[in-house]
Scaffold this motif. Structure first.
Motif, PDB file in Angstrom:
ATOM      1  N   GLN A 112       0.830  -1.203   0.000  1.00  7.52           N
ATOM      2  CA  GLN A 112       0.000   0.000   0.000  1.00  7.52           C
ATOM      3  C   GLN A 112       0.867   1.258   0.000  1.00  7.52           C
ATOM      4  O   GLN A 112       0.549   2.232  -0.672  1.00  7.52           O
ATOM      5  CB  GLN A 112      -0.947   0.023   1.189  1.00  7.52           C
ATOM      6  N   GLU A 113       1.971   1.240   0.758  1.00 10.52           N
ATOM      7  CA  GLU A 113       2.866   2.394   0.775  1.00 10.52           C
ATOM      8  C   GLU A 113       3.397   2.672  -0.619  1.00 10.52           C
ATOM      9  O   GLU A 113       3.426   3.807  -1.075  1.00 10.52           O
ATOM     10  CB  GLU A 113       4.044   2.143   1.723  1.00 10.52           C
ATOM     11  N   ILE A 114       3.799   1.621  -1.309  1.00 12.73           N
ATOM     12  CA  ILE A 114       4.341   1.772  -2.659  1.00 12.73           C
ATOM     13  C   ILE A 114       3.259   2.298  -3.589  1.00 12.73           C
ATOM     14  O   ILE A 114       3.488   3.225  -4.361  1.00 12.73           O
ATOM     15  CB  ILE A 114       4.913   0.428  -3.167  1.00 12.73           C
ATOM     16  N   SER A 115       2.059   1.734  -3.504  1.00 10.74           N
ATOM     17  CA  SER A 115       1.003   2.161  -4.418  1.00 10.74           C
ATOM     18  C   SER A 115       0.590   3.607  -4.162  1.00 10.74           C
ATOM     19  O   SER A 115       0.252   4.329  -5.096  1.00 10.74           O
ATOM     20  CB  SER A 115      -0.193   1.227  -4.356  1.00 10.74           C
ATOM     21  N   GLU A 116       0.635   4.065  -2.908  1.00 10.10           N
ATOM     22  CA  GLU A 116       0.298   5.460  -2.617  1.00 10.10           C
ATOM     23  C   GLU A 116       1.333   6.404  -3.220  1.00 10.10           C
ATOM     24  O   GLU A 116       0.996   7.449  -3.753  1.00 10.10           O
ATOM     25  CB  GLU A 116       0.174   5.678  -1.110  1.00 10.10           C
ATOM     26  N   LYS A 117       2.627   6.019  -3.149  1.00 17.49           N
ATOM     27  CA  LYS A 117       3.685   6.841  -3.753  1.00 17.49           C
ATOM     28  C   LYS A 117       3.515   6.877  -5.264  1.00 17.49           C
ATOM     29  O   LYS A 117       3.651   7.928  -5.892  1.00 17.49           O
ATOM     30  CB  LYS A 117       5.067   6.276  -3.395  1.00 17.49           C
ATOM     31  N   GLU A 118       3.218   5.726  -5.853  1.00 18.80           N
ATOM     32  CA  GLU A 118       3.031   5.660  -7.297  1.00 18.80           C
ATOM     33  C   GLU A 118       1.808   6.468  -7.721  1.00 18.80           C
ATOM     34  O   GLU A 118       1.821   7.107  -8.767  1.00 18.80           O
ATOM     35  CB  GLU A 118       2.881   4.203  -7.750  1.00 18.80           C
ATOM     36  N   TYR A 119       0.760   6.446  -6.912  1.00 20.34           N
ATOM     37  CA  TYR A 119      -0.484   7.138  -7.242  1.00 20.34           C
ATOM     38  C   TYR A 119      -0.251   8.634  -7.415  1.00 20.34           C
ATOM     39  O   TYR A 119      -0.769   9.249  -8.337  1.00 20.34           O
ATOM     40  CB  TYR A 119      -1.546   6.884  -6.163  1.00 20.34           C
ATOM     41  N   ASP A 125      -5.646  11.474 -15.972  1.00 18.51           N
ATOM     42  CA  ASP A 125      -6.336  10.380 -16.667  1.00 18.51           C
ATOM     43  C   ASP A 125      -6.002   9.035 -16.032  1.00 18.51           C
ATOM     44  O   ASP A 125      -6.877   8.182 -15.864  1.00 18.51           O
ATOM     45  CB  ASP A 125      -5.966  10.351 -18.158  1.00 18.51           C
ATOM     46  N   GLU A 126      -4.733   8.837 -15.669  1.00 16.84           N
ATOM     47  CA  GLU A 126      -4.335   7.580 -15.029  1.00 16.84           C
ATOM     48  C   GLU A 126      -4.986   7.434 -13.657  1.00 16.84           C
ATOM     49  O   GLU A 126      -5.408   6.342 -13.280  1.00 16.84           O
ATOM     50  CB  GLU A 126      -2.805   7.514 -14.905  1.00 16.84           C
ATOM     51  N   LYS A 127      -5.091   8.532 -12.919  1.00 15.41           N
ATOM     52  CA  LYS A 127      -5.760   8.499 -11.613  1.00 15.41           C
ATOM     53  C   LYS A 127      -7.240   8.144 -11.779  1.00 15.41           C
ATOM     54  O   LYS A 127      -7.781   7.353 -11.020  1.00 15.41           O
ATOM     55  CB  LYS A 127      -5.633   9.842 -10.894  1.00 15.41           C
ATOM     56  N   ARG A 128      -7.891   8.726 -12.788  1.00  9.81           N
ATOM     57  CA  ARG A 128      -9.295   8.440 -13.047  1.00  9.81           C
ATOM     58  C   ARG A 128      -9.483   6.953 -13.404  1.00  9.81           C
ATOM     59  O   ARG A 128     -10.384   6.292 -12.909  1.00  9.81           O
ATOM     60  CB  ARG A 128      -9.812   9.341 -14.170  1.00  9.81           C
TER      61      ARG A 128
END
Length: 178
Positions: A112-119, A125-128
């Motif tokens: 989750q830490e990694i995915s939050e940094k990547e987010y 558009d990628e966030k959507r």
């Protein structure tokens, strides 16, 4: 630790949580009294880290049937991943299942830490697209839970959800507005 995944719940905001009584069973604690001692140690760890205990260990009551069909309220907790991690860290280390739970929650927290940094580095558009994918997974989980609970008419089921979200309007009413 597939068993921990199997007892994970997801709320209406996509936040995952676990119930302590379900976790107790997965971690092979026979008595609530002993498991609650582990929970109390975990709460103390949380408090000593200056992290809000009540945000991670939410008191809830559940009804439990006794042999004579009488229902009594029993204590339970709605736990965050962090609370479960602390419980695993404070559990009986002689149990193999505790070591597996420690590993599971460590890995999941790191993911989750990694995915939050990547987010944060994604384009709009990628966030959507990412949010749409999370919604799709949440809807799938909701449909599976509803199916397992015996829901047969999914149109009616989802319309009830829309009515709750949109002040009594059905999905057809919402479509007409747009």
């Amino acid at each position: 630790m597939g068993k921990i995944e199997n007892i994970k719940h997801i709320d209406e905001n996509g936040i995952e949580y676990w119930y302590a009584r379900e976790l107790q069973s997965v971690l092979n604690y026979k008595e609530w009294r002993k498991f609650e001692n582990v929970i109390n140690k975990a709460k103390e760890s949380c408090k000593n880290s200056d992290i809000s205990v009540i945000e991670h260990f939410v008191d809830v009551d559940k009804l439990s049937k006794r042999a004579n069909n009488a229902e009594v309220a029993i204590k339970d907790y709605k736990l965050t991943r962090y609370a479960c991690y602390l419980i695993a860290q404070n559990g009986d280390t002689r149990k193999k299942v505790i070591a597996l739970a420690q590993t599971y929650f460590t890995i999941q927290t790191r993911k989750q830490e990694i995915s939050e940094k990547e987010y944060t580095s994604l384009t709009e558009d990628e966030k959507r697209f990412y949010q749409r994918n999370l919604t799709r997974k949440g809807n799938y989980s909701l449909n599976q839970t509803a199916k397992n609970a015996g829901v047969k008419n999914f149109y009616k089921f989802h319309n009830a959800g829309y009515k709750g979200l949109y002040n009594g309007e059905t999905s057809d009413d919402i479509a007409k507005r747009n």
